[in-house]
Enzyme design. Structure first.
Site, short mmCIF file in Angstrom:
data_model
loop_
_atom_site.label_atom_id
_atom_site.label_comp_id
_atom_site.label_asym_id
_atom_site.label_seq_id
_atom_site.Cartn_x
_atom_site.Cartn_y
_atom_site.Cartn_z
CB CYS A 1 17.34 -76.85 -5.60
SG CYS A 1 17.67 -75.73 -6.94
CG ASP A 2 14.70 -76.87 -2.55
OD1 ASP A 2 15.85 -77.15 -2.21
OD2 ASP A 2 14.29 -75.70 -2.69
CB CYS B 1 14.97 -74.35 -7.21
SG CYS B 1 16.12 -75.41 -8.08
#
Ligand code: NDP
Length: 302
Positions: free
Chosen positions: A136-137, A133
């Site tokens: 997200c990261d 992701c």
């Protein structure tokens, strides 16, 4: 005593949320069960620009709009993980870790999860530089070199997102060209810090504690690509677990449905990325949810 519903929707991605909206408007006594956060895979999409009527929007914002609209019409939302389904002809039982429910119809919209790369080093370094992701990261890799593996829309969008913050992004595509939308590919090619390596595969993820590089293979040649982040975007695997062995599926494991989105079990419907179909997009998932509720209304009236 088991609580009773006309319809239980499992999963709150675009398919489940659209079904919740349609079921609410049809005044069904409907319950939507979601084990985590509403939105599904869209929550991890940085930017959506092909959902008509809303222009360019972040995945998270689009999910919020879906949810707000779905809740407006009375479908109940509960955050419980379903662990078992009993699928008799007349009554179906849905068991979560907290409760048991009875219903006449089920809409299974559990979505899909990212496909693992299945290369040496992946299990050891997942969450230590390997991510599924980018939104997200990505921020963990600000100023660093990263790689995106895959050639589809997700890979292209991940690379575009990462290019804003990473020093360099290398896209590793196994075929001789990407299959992502032409508009996304054009945007990628305009960026100086994005390199696309076609005909190239990942042989190994390197690093002891954290990712230190990739061993990549182009033809017969292997070399080390020094990256600290690897974003795998090589497609998805349908989350059919609860229905495995119960409903008919196609050879890739997606659920086979009729034109009303009903599975091979009467009263059990499916929608979204778990279903066998030619195009997996937010709009097709949402459309599945609407078609399914129409089919469910007919099924309940019969
Ligand atoms: P796709 O299945 O479209 O693409 C997967 C990519 O990964 C392909 O390039 C494929 O290569 C490659 N691949 C698969 N397995 C491997 C492997 N083992 N090693 C290396 N490469 C591999 O997946 P996406 O997640 O990109 O998209 C899923 C669906 O979601 C699609 O329908 C897509 O259009 C949709 N989507 C839509 C978005 C939007 O509308 N905004 C955003 C993101 C996704 P090959 O081409 O060789 O098979």
């Amino acid at each position: 005593m088991r609580e009773w519903f006309d319809l239980i929707i499992i999963g709150a991605g675009p398919a489940g949320l659209t079904a919740a909206l349609y079921a609410g408007r049809a005044e069904l006594k409907a319950l939507l069960l979601e084990r985590a956060m509403p939105g599904g895979q869209v929550m991890t999409t940085s930017e959506v620009e092909n959902y008509p009527g809303v222009g360019k929007i972040s995945g998270a914002e689009l999910c919020m709009k879906f949810q707000e609209q779905a809740e407006m019409f009375g479908t109940e939302f509960r955050y419980e993980e379903v662990r078992e389904l009993e699928l008799e002809e007349d009554v179906k039982v849905v068991r979560t870790y907290d409760n048991e429910y009875e219903t006449r119809a089920i809409l299974y919209a559990a979505g899909a999860s990212p496909r693992p790369m299945e290369v040496p080093g992946e299990d050891r370094l997942r969450g230590r530089g390997i991510s599924f992701c980018a939104t997200c990261d990505g921020a963990f890799f600000r100023g660093k070199e990263t790689a995106v593996v895959g050639g589809g829309d997700t890979a292209a969008e991940d690379a575009l997102y990462l290019a804003r913050m990473c020093k360099k992004v290398t896209v590793i595509v196994r075929k001789d060209k990407m299959r992502a939308a032409a508009s996304l590919q054009r945007k990628l090619k305009e960026l100086d810090n994005v390199e696309i390596l076609t005909g190239t595969t990942v042989a190994e993820v390197l690093g002891d504690e954290v990712v230190e590089g990739l061993r990549i293979r182009t033809g017969n040649e292997e070399r080390i690509l020094p990256v600290s982040g690897v974003f795998a975007a090589i497609g998805v695997v349908p989350q059919t677990g609860l229905l495995k062995g119960k409903v008919n599926t196609c050879n890739q494991g997606y659920i086979a449905c009729d034109s009303n989105m009903m599975t091979s079990i009467p009263g059990v419907f499916a929608a979204g990325d778990v279903v066998q179909k030619p195009l997996r997009q937010i709009i097709t998932a949402a459309a599945d949810g609407a078609v399914a509720v129409n089919g469910i209304l007919n099924y309940l009236n019969d």
